[in-house]
Design a protein around this motif. Structure first.
Motif, PDB file in Angstrom:
ATOM      1  N   GLY A 533      48.758 139.996  -3.546  1.00  0.00           N
ATOM      2  CA  GLY A 533      48.459 139.725  -4.951  1.00  0.00           C
ATOM      3  C   GLY A 533      49.686 139.533  -5.805  1.00  0.00           C
ATOM      4  O   GLY A 533      49.613 138.897  -6.864  1.00  0.00           O
ATOM      5  N   GLY A 534      50.809 140.084  -5.367  1.00  0.00           N
ATOM      6  CA  GLY A 534      52.053 139.935  -6.116  1.00  0.00           C
ATOM      7  C   GLY A 534      51.940 140.537  -7.508  1.00  0.00           C
ATOM      8  O   GLY A 534      51.490 141.680  -7.679  1.00  0.00           O
ATOM      9  N   THR A 535      52.314 139.754  -8.511  1.00  0.00           N
ATOM     10  CA  THR A 535      52.283 140.236  -9.906  1.00  0.00           C
ATOM     11  C   THR A 535      51.058 139.736 -10.655  1.00  0.00           C
ATOM     12  O   THR A 535      50.958 139.930 -11.867  1.00  0.00           O
ATOM     13  CB  THR A 535      53.555 139.781 -10.639  1.00  0.00           C
ATOM     14  N   ASN A 536      50.152 139.078  -9.959  1.00  0.00           N
ATOM     15  CA  ASN A 536      48.962 138.523 -10.605  1.00  0.00           C
ATOM     16  C   ASN A 536      47.935 139.643 -10.805  1.00  0.00           C
ATOM     17  O   ASN A 536      47.232 140.041  -9.883  1.00  0.00           O
ATOM     18  CB  ASN A 536      48.364 137.402  -9.739  1.00  0.00           C
ATOM     19  N   ARG A 537      47.862 140.157 -12.044  1.00  0.00           N
ATOM     20  CA  ARG A 537      47.006 141.288 -12.332  1.00  0.00           C
ATOM     21  C   ARG A 537      45.526 140.943 -12.109  1.00  0.00           C
ATOM     22  O   ARG A 537      44.743 141.791 -11.674  1.00  0.00           O
ATOM     23  CB  ARG A 537      47.236 141.754 -13.773  1.00  0.00           C
ATOM     24  N   ALA A 538      45.125 139.697 -12.384  1.00  0.00           N
ATOM     25  CA  ALA A 538      43.726 139.311 -12.192  1.00  0.00           C
ATOM     26  C   ALA A 538      43.336 139.405 -10.717  1.00  0.00           C
ATOM     27  O   ALA A 538      42.222 139.821 -10.379  1.00  0.00           O
ATOM     28  CB  ALA A 538      43.492 137.897 -12.711  1.00  0.00           C
ATOM     29  N   LEU A 539      44.260 139.025  -9.820  1.00  0.00           N
ATOM     30  CA  LEU A 539      43.983 139.136  -8.393  1.00  0.00           C
ATOM     31  C   LEU A 539      43.945 140.593  -7.955  1.00  0.00           C
ATOM     32  O   LEU A 539      43.078 141.008  -7.181  1.00  0.00           O
ATOM     33  CB  LEU A 539      45.040 138.381  -7.581  1.00  0.00           C
ATOM     34  N   LEU A 540      44.899 141.394  -8.445  1.00  0.00           N
ATOM     35  CA  LEU A 540      44.996 142.793  -8.025  1.00  0.00           C
ATOM     36  C   LEU A 540      43.809 143.618  -8.525  1.00  0.00           C
ATOM     37  O   LEU A 540      43.379 144.566  -7.860  1.00  0.00           O
ATOM     38  CB  LEU A 540      46.305 143.400  -8.528  1.00  0.00           C
ATOM     39  N   ASP A 541      43.293 143.265  -9.708  1.00  0.00           N
ATOM     40  CA  ASP A 541      42.133 143.986 -10.235  1.00  0.00           C
ATOM     41  C   ASP A 541      40.815 143.409  -9.740  1.00  0.00           C
ATOM     42  O   ASP A 541      39.766 144.016  -9.925  1.00  0.00           O
ATOM     43  CB  ASP A 541      42.140 143.943 -11.769  1.00  0.00           C
ATOM     44  N   GLY A 542      40.878 142.234  -9.113  1.00  0.00           N
ATOM     45  CA  GLY A 542      39.664 141.558  -8.676  1.00  0.00           C
ATOM     46  C   GLY A 542      39.573 141.430  -7.166  1.00  0.00           C
ATOM     47  O   GLY A 542      39.397 142.414  -6.449  1.00  0.00           O
ATOM     48  N   PRO A 543      39.732 140.189  -6.657  1.00  0.00           N
ATOM     49  CA  PRO A 543      39.475 139.960  -5.219  1.00  0.00           C
ATOM     50  C   PRO A 543      40.472 140.601  -4.269  1.00  0.00           C
ATOM     51  O   PRO A 543      40.205 140.696  -3.079  1.00  0.00           O
ATOM     52  CB  PRO A 543      39.498 138.434  -5.098  1.00  0.00           C
ATOM     53  N   LEU A 544      41.644 141.066  -4.766  1.00  0.00           N
ATOM     54  CA  LEU A 544      42.620 141.728  -3.902  1.00  0.00           C
ATOM     55  C   LEU A 544      42.808 143.191  -4.299  1.00  0.00           C
ATOM     56  O   LEU A 544      43.893 143.754  -4.155  1.00  0.00           O
ATOM     57  CB  LEU A 544      43.956 140.981  -3.928  1.00  0.00           C
ATOM     58  N   ASN A 545      41.750 143.800  -4.810  1.00  0.00           N
ATOM     59  CA  ASN A 545      41.850 145.217  -5.172  1.00  0.00           C
ATOM     60  C   ASN A 545      41.839 146.084  -3.912  1.00  0.00           C
ATOM     61  O   ASN A 545      41.720 145.593  -2.790  1.00  0.00           O
ATOM     62  CB  ASN A 545      40.716 145.611  -6.125  1.00  0.00           C
ATOM     63  N   ASP A 546      41.945 147.392  -4.103  1.00  0.00           N
ATOM     64  CA  ASP A 546      42.075 148.303  -2.967  1.00  0.00           C
ATOM     65  C   ASP A 546      40.864 148.223  -2.036  1.00  0.00           C
ATOM     66  O   ASP A 546      39.742 147.926  -2.453  1.00  0.00           O
ATOM     67  CB  ASP A 546      42.237 149.745  -3.462  1.00  0.00           C
ATOM     68  N   TRP A 547      41.126 148.529  -0.780  1.00  0.00           N
ATOM     69  CA  TRP A 547      40.090 148.546   0.259  1.00  0.00           C
ATOM     70  C   TRP A 547      39.035 149.577  -0.096  1.00  0.00           C
ATOM     71  O   TRP A 547      39.364 150.697  -0.520  1.00  0.00           O
ATOM     72  CB  TRP A 547      40.743 148.883   1.586  1.00  0.00           C
ATOM     73  N   SER A 548      37.765 149.243   0.076  1.00  0.00           N
ATOM     74  CA  SER A 548      36.701 150.163  -0.319  1.00  0.00           C
ATOM     75  C   SER A 548      35.457 149.926   0.523  1.00  0.00           C
ATOM     76  O   SER A 548      35.442 149.077   1.421  1.00  0.00           O
ATOM     77  CB  SER A 548      36.358 149.960  -1.805  1.00  0.00           C
ATOM     78  N   ALA A 549      34.401 150.679   0.198  1.00  0.00           N
ATOM     79  CA  ALA A 549      33.138 150.530   0.920  1.00  0.00           C
ATOM     80  C   ALA A 549      32.546 149.136   0.749  1.00  0.00           C
ATOM     81  O   ALA A 549      31.755 148.682   1.583  1.00  0.00           O
ATOM     82  CB  ALA A 549      32.137 151.585   0.436  1.00  0.00           C
ATOM     83  N   GLU A 550      32.929 148.439  -0.338  1.00  0.00           N
ATOM     84  CA  GLU A 550      32.392 147.098  -0.567  1.00  0.00           C
ATOM     85  C   GLU A 550      32.836 146.110   0.501  1.00  0.00           C
ATOM     86  O   GLU A 550      32.244 145.034   0.629  1.00  0.00           O
ATOM     87  CB  GLU A 550      32.828 146.590  -1.948  1.00  0.00           C
ATOM     88  N   ASP A 551      33.873 146.449   1.261  1.00  0.00           N
ATOM     89  CA  ASP A 551      34.344 145.557   2.319  1.00  0.00           C
ATOM     90  C   ASP A 551      33.500 145.672   3.584  1.00  0.00           C
ATOM     91  O   ASP A 551      33.736 144.926   4.539  1.00  0.00           O
ATOM     92  CB  ASP A 551      35.811 145.861   2.645  1.00  0.00           C
TER      93      ASP A 551
END
Length: 699
Positions: A533-551
């Motif tokens: 995700g790098g510095t792209n906050r939209a990616l980090l808060d969205g499709p590249l957020n932390d691994w979770s049960a949703e995966d």
């Protein structure tokens, strides 16, 4: 649907009997010498329409696929269910006395619904009641229904009073709670008052595929009454998503023509049958479901024509139905659909009911000329694309529709469809084909790992998730000499869980195995996602957020991942102890597999003294594997699971976007489109990372 019905829906009787008997086609049936007695002239007949067999010779007996399996193999009823269940993927077990008591209660409720349907029908035909006479005139003149159609479908009338049906059923001995349980009555939560659900409405009984009344559809007779159409609520007997209206009277015509036409409403289906088009059924909802599709295909229908309304809601429902069909009717690993699916365009935005009443002769031509799926999808999807659509928007659309295009047609048309899409989107044909190849590769199983020990470690995880369990009662077995209808009514089926592909389930199980043994690997996966995700906050808060049960797709694995995350956030208990303490009983078998001795799978392949040396060899090699290979493979599988999650989310966003377009909600359209673009960017970053990992492995 009963266990027997579920098995028979998945197993064609001709295909099964041909395993034992050399059948030859004879008109609409198949014939052979009877396998149960010696003869020279074929007297054994198999009817694919009725899914039955009969010997017209010395045996003078017959039945369905289950009775044939019993007679051919010398099985008991229980054995036949178990063995055919394995063959078709239906797991069965014997019912308990409590479940048999519940079945008796359901039979009473079915009797009540049948009684109610007859009462409504008799009220409509009551010539001494002025209101009923007016409603009958409305059914004939306004709805265009003949007396024969009214009789065939049991159409009735619910008077305007508050307690007509409730009082009638109570006089027959039914309790108020039983009437409420069938959906015929409603209890007001505030006052506690009980009253009829259906009042001043034209009543249409809804039957299951065996002709048993399970609920009602009701059309308002007063234009001011809302909703215009009111269905029974979901009950123990009625589930709209598992029902096709009219199937009980349409299934023979569907088998004859090998074509099913699916319309949206029950009035559409009734009008079609009245006009002589007997292979029409109604889905009674906004989109076709997997359960509805499996009622008719591929067992009876080799071709399905979707004839939904032409308005925006109908078009959205058609797109959802096509996606359900693509996921449900894949014939093999090549992704080809086992059923030809077409889309019928109704001119002038009419619904089938209006069109058939005005010009029934046009209906047959429209069904015959129904549009192939690929053409419909290309037109429907590209028609909503802005004139100056960005590359990302066009790519997102292409990736969304390519699976349907390539699953729907034979090789002759695939290239033509891709060319049409390339022209519409202004994207090079080679790029579309490359994306299609990429999607096909992602659907294929990964190659086996190079390290045999690691392969054995995962062997117990390659089985698909447990199938839903179906219950049966030994008492429901057909008595000696009884035919095909001697036992179906007693078998019950439990609701099915969502089916997760075996490959995806194996990846999820493997990830949990590594996480539970090496919890620090969880943070390595998150570091990789943040790195992408790098510095792209939209990616980090969205499709590249932390691994979770949703995966995770498998419901049990989602639950285990949620507990694992909670275990990391606490420091009062050891991880394993916390997992065992928080696990539901149904999840503990998964934990037992995950924490099982890794040597067990290898020991079964070794002999004598080699077993004693195995622990030493394993201990030396496994420390290296666990620290390097397992974490590397975990990263790869975690990224692939994130890819699958993004795909699911993009499909859902696509449907939400279609709904927003239909409601002309521009703000919502922009929001969903932005999320789709972000998801596509994240997908590209993950794909690039996976390609890089593969390059390293090849070197």
């Amino acid at each position: 649907m009963s266990v027997a019905d579920e098995i028979k829906a998945r197993l064609d009787i001709v295909d099964y009997i041909q395993r034992y008997v050399p059948l030859k086609r004879a008109g609409r049936t198949w014939k052979a010498p009877c396998p149960f007695h010696a003869e020279k002239t074929p007297s054994f007949v198999v009817d694919p329409e009725r899914q039955s067999w009969r010997c017209f010779g010395a045996c003078a007996t017959g039945g369905d696929v289950i009775t044939f399996a019993m007679k051919q193999n010398g099985w008991s009823f229980s054995d036949a269910l178990q063995e055919l269940g394995k063959l078709t993927g239906v797991e069965v077990r014997q019912r308990t006395p409590e479940q048999r008591a519940q079945d008796d209660q359901l039979d009473k409720l079915r009797g009540m619904l049948q009684t109610s349907a007859e009462a409504y029908h008799n009220l409509l035909l009551d010539s001494s009641d002025a209101e009923a006479v007016a409603v009958l005139r409305y059914a004939r003149e306004k709805r265009g229904l003949s007396d024969e159609t009214i009789r065939q479908f049991g159409i009735g009338y619910a008077p305007a009073g508050w307690n007509n049906m409730l009082d009638h059923l109570k006089l027959l001995g039914y309790s108020e709670d039983q009437v409420i349980e069938t959906g015929l009555a409603v209890r007001n939560e505030e006052s506690g008052r009980i009253y009829d659900r259906f009042r001043n409405r034209l009543m249409i009984p809804i039957r299951d595929e065996r002709g048993r009344v399970t609920g009602f559809g009701a059309r308002a007779l007063n234009p001011e009454d809302n909703p215009k159409y009111l269905n029974s609520p979901q009950t123990a007997l009625f589930d709209k998503s598992h029902t096709l209206f009219g199937l009980d009277v349409a299934k023979r015509a569907i088998a004859d023509t090998e074509t099913a036409v699916i319309v949206e409403g029950y009035m559409d289906a009734i009008q079609a049958h009245q006009a002589g088009f007997y292979n029409v059924v109604a889905q009674m909802g906004t989109a076709m479901t997997e359960a509805q599709l499996k009622l008719i295909a591929p067992k009876w229908a080799k071709k399905i024509v979707l004839a939904l309304d032409s308005d925006a809601a109908g078009q959205n429902a058609t797109m959802r139905s096509l996606e359900v069909a693509r996921q449900t009717l894949q014939a093999d690993y090549s992704g080809r659909l086992s059923v030809d699916i077409r889309v019928l365009h109704i001119p002038d935005a009419k619904d089938p009911d209006d069109l058939i009443r005005e010009a029934p002769e046009r209906w047959a031509a429209l069904v015959e000329g129904a549009q192939p799926v690929a053409e419909f999808v290309i037109e429907a999807e590209t028609s909503t694309l802005p004139a100056q659509a960005s590359v990302q928007e066009r790519e997102a659309l292409a990736r969304r529709v390519l699976p349907i295009l390539l699953a729907s047609e034979n090789n002759l048309y695939k290239k033509d469809n891709v060319q049409k899409l390339a022209l519409k989107l202004r994207i090079a044909e080679r790029d579309l084909l490359a994306w299609a190849d990429e999607q096909a590769r992602l659907r294929k199983p990964s190659p086996p790992p190079r390290d045999h020990a690691l392969k054995v470690l995962r062997d117990d995880l390659l089985e698909p998730p447990d199938a839903p369990v179906r219950e049966y009662d030994e008492a429901d077995a057909p008595p000696p000499g009884e035919g095909e209808d001697g036992y179906d009514s007693g078998l019950r089926i439990q609701p099915a869980r969502r089916v997760v592909p075996a490959r995806e389930a194996a990846m999820e199980a493997y990830c949990l195995k590594v996480l539970f043994r090496r919890p620090e690997s969880f943070y390595a996966v998150n570091r990789k996602l943040r790195q992408l995700g790098g510095t792209n906050r939209a990616l980090l808060d969205g499709p590249l957020n932390d691994w979770s049960a949703e995966d995770f797709s498998h419901s049990d694995y989602r639950a285990l991942m949620s507990i694992f995350r909670a275990a990391l956030d606490q420091d009062e208990m050891e991880l394993f102890d916390y997992l065992r303490a928080q696990c539901d009983e149904a999840l503990k078998p998964h934990l037992d597999i995950i924490f099982a001795d890794d040597l067990d799978g290898v020991r079964t392949h070794l002999r004598n003294g080699l077993k004693a040396d195995l622990g030493i060899v394993w201990d030396r090699g496994m420390r290296v594997i666990a620290s390097v290979d397992m974490q590397d493979e975990l990263l790869e599988k975690a990224l692939r699971l994130r890819m699958s999650r993004l795909q699911r989310e993009r499909e859902e966003l696509g449907f939400l976007q279609l709904d927003a377009q239909a409601s002309e909600d521009s703000a919502a359209q922009e929001q969903f489109q932005g999320q789709i673009i972000l998801s596509s960017i994240a997908k590209g970053l993950i794909e690039a990372e996976l390609q890089k990992q593969m390059s390293v492995l090849r070197e």
